[in-house]
Motif scaffolding. Sequence first.
Motif, mmCIF file in Angstrom:
data_model
loop_
_atom_site.group_PDB
_atom_site.id
_atom_site.type_symbol
_atom_site.label_atom_id
_atom_site.label_comp_id
_atom_site.label_asym_id
_atom_site.label_seq_id
_atom_site.Cartn_x
_atom_site.Cartn_y
_atom_site.Cartn_z
ATOM 1 N N ALA A 180 0.561 -0.944 0.368
ATOM 2 C CA ALA A 180 -0.159 -0.153 -0.162
ATOM 3 C C ALA A 180 0.602 1.145 -0.406
ATOM 4 N N ARG A 181 1.597 1.348 0.661
ATOM 5 C CA ARG A 181 2.764 1.988 1.084
ATOM 6 C C ARG A 181 3.817 2.528 -0.269
ATOM 7 N N ARG A 182 3.738 1.678 -1.406
ATOM 8 C CA ARG A 182 4.205 1.835 -2.717
ATOM 9 C C ARG A 182 3.205 2.356 -3.541
ATOM 10 N N GLN A 183 2.048 1.644 -3.471
ATOM 11 C CA GLN A 183 1.187 2.549 -4.037
ATOM 12 C C GLN A 183 1.253 3.483 -4.023
ATOM 13 N N ALA A 184 0.343 3.913 -3.364
ATOM 14 C CA ALA A 184 0.944 5.309 -2.177
ATOM 15 C C ALA A 184 1.520 6.401 -3.155
ATOM 16 N N ALA A 185 2.927 6.019 -3.193
ATOM 17 C CA ALA A 185 4.002 6.351 -3.597
ATOM 18 C C ALA A 185 4.332 6.521 -4.714
ATOM 19 N N ALA A 186 4.086 5.586 -5.265
ATOM 20 C CA ALA A 186 3.638 6.090 -7.201
ATOM 21 C C ALA A 186 2.661 6.827 -7.487
ATOM 22 N N LEU A 187 1.311 6.904 -6.492
ATOM 23 C CA LEU A 187 0.488 8.094 -7.150
ATOM 24 C C LEU A 187 0.953 9.062 -6.923
ATOM 25 N N LEU A 188 1.634 9.347 -6.341
ATOM 26 C CA LEU A 188 2.271 11.023 -5.859
ATOM 27 C C LEU A 188 3.520 10.729 -5.119
ATOM 28 N N PRO A 189 4.700 11.095 -5.642
ATOM 29 C CA PRO A 189 5.883 10.807 -4.751
ATOM 30 C C PRO A 189 6.651 12.457 -4.002
ATOM 31 N N GLY A 190 5.830 13.363 -4.459
ATOM 32 C CA GLY A 190 6.578 14.696 -4.052
ATOM 33 C C GLY A 190 5.966 14.738 -2.437
ATOM 34 N N PRO A 191 6.037 15.945 -2.069
ATOM 35 C CA PRO A 191 5.407 16.833 -0.546
ATOM 36 C C PRO A 191 3.805 16.910 -0.663
ATOM 37 N N TYR A 192 3.125 16.625 -1.269
ATOM 38 C CA TYR A 192 1.493 17.008 -0.671
ATOM 39 C C TYR A 192 1.260 17.020 0.790
ATOM 40 N N LEU A 193 -0.190 17.962 -0.006
ATOM 41 C CA LEU A 193 -1.208 17.925 1.514
ATOM 42 C C LEU A 193 -2.475 17.463 1.075
ATOM 43 N N LEU A 194 -2.866 16.565 1.812
ATOM 44 C CA LEU A 194 -3.850 15.934 1.451
ATOM 45 C C LEU A 194 -5.558 16.456 2.191
ATOM 46 N N LEU A 195 -6.333 16.194 0.225
ATOM 47 C CA LEU A 195 -7.586 17.340 0.837
ATOM 48 C C LEU A 195 -8.670 16.035 1.132
ATOM 49 N N ASN A 196 -9.058 16.200 2.274
ATOM 50 C CA ASN A 196 -10.186 14.773 2.144
ATOM 51 C C ASN A 196 -11.712 15.694 2.541
ATOM 52 N N PRO A 197 -12.170 16.116 1.428
ATOM 53 C CA PRO A 197 -13.523 17.267 1.488
ATOM 54 C C PRO A 197 -14.949 16.901 1.335
ATOM 55 N N PHE A 198 -14.534 15.384 1.459
ATOM 56 C CA PHE A 198 -16.310 15.168 2.320
ATOM 57 C C PHE A 198 -16.566 14.479 3.404
ATOM 58 N N ALA A 199 -17.468 14.773 3.874
ATOM 59 C CA ALA A 199 -18.220 13.606 4.478
ATOM 60 C C ALA A 199 -19.290 13.042 4.281
ATOM 61 N N SER A 200 -20.051 12.626 5.414
ATOM 62 C CA SER A 200 -20.819 10.794 5.163
ATOM 63 C C SER A 200 -22.138 11.822 5.304
ATOM 64 N N CYS A 201 -22.204 12.603 6.400
ATOM 65 C CA CYS A 201 -23.151 13.792 6.424
ATOM 66 C C CYS A 201 -23.724 15.453 5.808
ATOM 67 N N SER A 202 -24.064 16.129 5.582
ATOM 68 C CA SER A 202 -23.610 17.424 5.028
ATOM 69 C C SER A 202 -23.675 19.159 6.056
ATOM 70 N N ALA A 203 -24.240 17.734 7.831
ATOM 71 C CA ALA A 203 -23.722 18.891 8.902
ATOM 72 C C ALA A 203 -22.685 19.166 8.400
ATOM 73 N N ARG A 204 -21.970 17.981 9.027
ATOM 74 C CA ARG A 204 -19.906 17.579 8.505
ATOM 75 C C ARG A 204 -18.781 18.399 7.701
ATOM 76 N N THR A 205 -19.374 19.080 6.720
ATOM 77 C CA THR A 205 -19.177 19.125 5.538
ATOM 78 C C THR A 205 -18.611 20.761 5.275
ATOM 79 N N TYR A 206 -17.617 20.877 5.712
ATOM 80 C CA TYR A 206 -17.012 22.569 5.149
ATOM 81 C C TYR A 206 -16.844 22.797 3.515
ATOM 82 N N PRO A 207 -17.694 23.548 3.366
ATOM 83 C CA PRO A 207 -17.782 23.734 1.493
ATOM 84 C C PRO A 207 -16.682 23.007 0.460
ATOM 85 N N PRO A 208 -16.988 22.490 -0.025
ATOM 86 C CA PRO A 208 -15.289 21.776 -0.625
ATOM 87 C C PRO A 208 -14.867 22.868 -1.429
#
Length: 360
Positions: A180-208
Amino acid sequence: MTTPLHPNWANVKNVLVMRLDNIGDVVMTSPVLRSLKEALPGVRLTLMVSPGGSAAVPLLPWVDDVIVWRAMWQQLGGGHADPAQEAELTRLLRERNFDAAVLLTSFSQTPHAAALACLLAGIGLRLGESAESAPGLLTHEPPSPTPEAAQQAERNLRLLESAGVPVRDRALEVHVSEEARRQAAALLPGPYLLLNPFASCSARTYPPERAAHAARLMAEQLGWQVAVTGVEKDRERAAALLAELGPAGVDLLGCTDLATFAALIGGAGLVLTNNTSALHLADALRTPVLVTYSGTDYETQWQPRSTRFTLLRRPTPCHPCYAFQCPFHLECLDIAPGEVAQAGLDLLARSAAPEAMTLR
């Protein structure tokens, strides 16, 4: 004062741990599973999870077996009673010959339906916690209620300790495979911020789109890319936020299983997320996490305990509402993207974990 291990629990060898909820809730069982394995040599642990939560099981190496079950009492709206299905559950549990069951719930849930199924299946020891009294369903429960605002992983550990099971390590933990670590590195090898913008309910979701704007501002300052994560069904509603990110954005929607998603979180310099499973994975993997945390819950119920974090929320009189949809205008998440971005940069600038665990 430490409670001694209850004599009835000292020799159990076949234990059912039940957590019928979402991925994040299953991740939060990790210290319970680890503690049971450490305290009960040779114990076999079976984890019973919902279909949605089952994706987290490969991250939990203490699990010897798994039962995936869609329990009627856990479905939103109550589900539909199906006597044949409930009889099948009782038969299944009886066939496994469990010595004991540990019934994990959050503050708003009851263990009594699960305890009844375990009682009918002949499971002699049933450990759980409920605000309601149901004599005979639970054989062991804490001597006093856990406060509603308590951190929910701590609620689970307090349950174990009430039966005398020692807890050496209270932190969340997941194991991510090298593949899994190799697959992740292949998808994005460089320095990055991970944005996970969605939640399971709208009341917890900051506008994407606002989240994407904040991520872009941070990326410009840091010279990083922004990994945008989510499931394939999020793709249609992600178009505007991907446009907002421009060339800094890397579209990974629907590109990962949970193990690779966890590996991406583990490799990120910072995670920007709502109150969802990414928060708990970041805590388990010690990745700094910036959470746009709505007023649905107390911060103390779900906040990280082991990694650097900042939670952002506007005070509102309706907090905590525990709602799935906001009946107002989500004022608790009315936070400017520039403020979110600055909070993220400030979090990264802090190096010592104790100073970094803040609530704003």
